[in-house]
Design an enzyme around this catalytic site. Structure first.
Site, PDB file in Angstrom:
ATOM      1  CD  GLU A 126       0.043 -23.494  10.927  1.00 51.20           C
ATOM      2  OE1 GLU A 126      -0.720 -23.040  10.036  1.00 51.20           O
ATOM      3  OE2 GLU A 126       0.869 -24.396  10.719  1.00 51.20           O
ATOM      4  CB  CYS A 139       0.678 -31.471  17.836  1.00 59.95           C
ATOM      5  SG  CYS A 139       2.390 -31.255  17.345  1.00 59.95           S
ATOM      6  CB  CYS A 146      12.303 -23.771  14.626  1.00 64.59           C
ATOM      7  SG  CYS A 146      13.207 -25.126  15.405  1.00 64.59           S
ATOM      8  CB  CYS A 150      15.406 -30.308  11.021  1.00 61.20           C
ATOM      9  SG  CYS A 150      15.943 -30.405  12.752  1.00 61.20           S
ATOM     10  CB  CYS A 153      11.520 -29.719   9.843  1.00 59.73           C
ATOM     11  SG  CYS A 153      10.252 -29.024  10.928  1.00 59.73           S
ATOM     12  CD  GLU A 211      14.616 -28.786  21.109  1.00 57.02           C
ATOM     13  OE1 GLU A 211      14.224 -29.163  22.235  1.00 57.02           O
ATOM     14  OE2 GLU A 211      14.760 -29.553  20.147  1.00 57.02           O
ATOM     15  CB  SER A 242       9.278 -34.181  20.531  1.00 56.88           C
ATOM     16  OG  SER A 242      10.131 -34.513  19.457  1.00 56.88           O
ATOM     17  CG  LEU A 265      18.043 -41.189  16.004  1.00 56.70           C
ATOM     18  CD1 LEU A 265      19.081 -40.487  16.862  1.00 56.70           C
ATOM     19  CD2 LEU A 265      17.918 -42.659  16.386  1.00 56.70           C
ATOM     20  CG  HIS A 266      14.597 -37.524  12.174  1.00 54.03           C
ATOM     21  ND1 HIS A 266      13.360 -38.161  12.161  1.00 54.03           N
ATOM     22  CD2 HIS A 266      14.442 -36.408  12.944  1.00 54.03           C
ATOM     23  CE1 HIS A 266      12.506 -37.439  12.886  1.00 54.03           C
ATOM     24  NE2 HIS A 266      13.131 -36.391  13.371  1.00 54.03           N
ATOM     25  CG  ASN A 341       3.856 -35.805   6.857  1.00 58.86           C
ATOM     26  OD1 ASN A 341       3.073 -36.603   6.364  1.00 58.86           O
ATOM     27  ND2 ASN A 341       4.235 -35.873   8.126  1.00 58.86           N
ATOM     28  CB  CYS A 384       5.233 -35.059  11.702  1.00 58.47           C
ATOM     29  SG  CYS A 384       4.441 -35.878  13.089  1.00 58.47           S
TER      30      CYS A 384
END
Length: 410
Positions: A126, A139, A146, A150, A153, A211, A242, A265-266, A341, A384
């Site tokens: 996507e 984006c 991935c 995370c 995500c 990534e 990113s 970072l988060h 989100n 995101c």
């Protein structure tokens, strides 16, 4: 900018701009994504005389990336015989567009399908276009799935299938420009949400699926072509990569690509970041921030963006905000606060808006520009952390339905 008045829309799959006339065309190697040296070799391989190659490379480069053609027949200043020879051996056709969704805020999301290329089956990714006043941000995805898992995500719940090639990364940019009418003689869809003047795709962010630094060579090649002054000509200051923190590749990103850098970072403590962003177990916050301080070209005009998703009761306290400020001291940086989100099955909730604003005040008082990124495209799962191929979504639904219908073991 103009905005759509309607609710979410799903456009029928429009297919490539000019689909191959026969299935065999899809098996031909593509010239998209080759650098100039590789393009010269491809021309030499089909018998283009050495004395013509430099000129022909310049011609093709212009047609691919300035004019945006996807059929050799449209190259009007190339001889008919050479066009036929190119079409016999190569392709520049766009990949398949499975679907195009348009959010009620103007955000667009495309589902693209690429050939298997060792994956055993066609693969889907996507790509999202976010229109804002004065700019349009694309984006872009770098992998199918991935490996980073995370926990906040949605993309991380899809296993890695394979890396995207430089052609497939660039194709996302080319198709977006096709669909928005952003090439010469292109027509922008009626009532589309786009910048009111200038280019419609002004910025690229490598923040889609995957990534990017685990697919460094293909990402590097694609971004160098995207920023080439004789082609798509996007400024490197308008290209942001990113990463979740692949520390050994950060210096190479600055030295070899020269784009802007964003860090997912988060969290401000290793024990929490180990949970939210498991790559932290390999390269912790101290190692990550040391690599950021050494990023080539870093200065107040080329700041690193630190992305921080706001999770209710997890990472959104005032103590977290103050520690974030302390950690980033001495790094030219800005902080993007991202309201979480939601997605089906997630264990997290978005922080309360009042808490997000209080957190932002602490960061802003410390001198960091800290815009709160208003969620865009949530209604079409384009925000995101929400990207995932449609086939994976369907499989997840099927698994959930099967589990719900299967009696638990006693």
């Amino acid at each position: 900018m103009s905005m759509r008045d309607s609710d979410t829309q799903t456009a029928p799959a429009p297919g490539p701009v000019r689909p191959p006339k026969a299935p065999a065309a899809a098996e031909k190697p593509s010239l998209i994504g080759l650098d100039r040296e590789e393009l010269a070799e491809a021309l030499g391989a089909i018998g283009v005389p050495d004395r013509q190659i430099r000129m022909r490379v310049a011609q093709l480069w212009h047609w691919f990336y300035v004019r945006g053609v996807s059929d050799f027949a449209d190259m009007t200043n190339v001889s008919k015989d050479l066009r036929a020879l190119l079409a016999e051996h190569y392709t520049i056709a766009r990949p398949e567009i499975v679907s195009e969704q348009i959010s009620n805020d103007g955000t667009r999301k495309w589902l693209f399908r690429f050939p298997p290329r060792g994956a055993g089956r066609p693969v889907e990714i996507e790509t999202v276009y976010i229109p804002e006043e004065g700019r349009g941000t694309l984006c872009v995805s770098s992998q199918v799935g991935c490996t980073l898992t995370c926990t906040f995500c949605h993309t991380g719940t899809q296993r890695l299938v394979r890396n995207l090639t430089a052609e497939e990364i660039l194709s996302q940019v080319l198709i977006a420009r096709d669909r928005l009418g952003d090439f010469p003689k292109g027509e922008t869809p009626a009532n589309a949400a786009v910048p009111s003047e200038g280019r419609l795709v002004t910025n690229i962010v490598m923040m889609g699926m995957g990534e990017p630094l685990y697919n460094f060579d293909n990402v590097k090649k694609a971004l160098l072509i995207a920023s080439d002054g004789d082609g798509l000509s996007l400024s490197k200051r308008r290209i942001t990569l990113s990463t979740s923190g692949v520390v050994p590749m950060i210096e190479r990103t600055g030295a070899e690509i020269g784009c802007m850098l964003a860090i997912s970072l988060h969290a401000v403590r290793d024990e929490l970041r180990d949970e939210l962003v498991p790559i932290n177990k390999k390269w912790n916050i101290t190692e990550l921030l040391d690599a950021c301080r050494a990023y080539p070209g870093l200065n107040n005009a080329r700041r690193i963006t630190f992305e921080y998703v706001m999770l209710k009761g997890v990472n959104d306290s005032l103590a977290d905000a103050r520690e974030l400020v302390r950690l980033l001291k001495g790094i030219p940086a800005k902080i993007n606060l991202i309201p979480f989100n939601p997605w089906p099955g997630s264990a997290y909730e978005c922080s309360d808006w009042e808490q997000i604003e209080t957190f932002a005040d602490v960061v802003n008082r410390a001198g960091y520009a800290s815009p709160i990124r208003t969620p865009r495209g949530r209604d079409i799962f384009a925000a995101c952390g929400q990207l995932k191929s449609e086939s994976e979504r369907m499989r997840a639904k099927e698994r959930a339905a099967l589990e719900a219908a299967t009696p638990a073991a006693s």
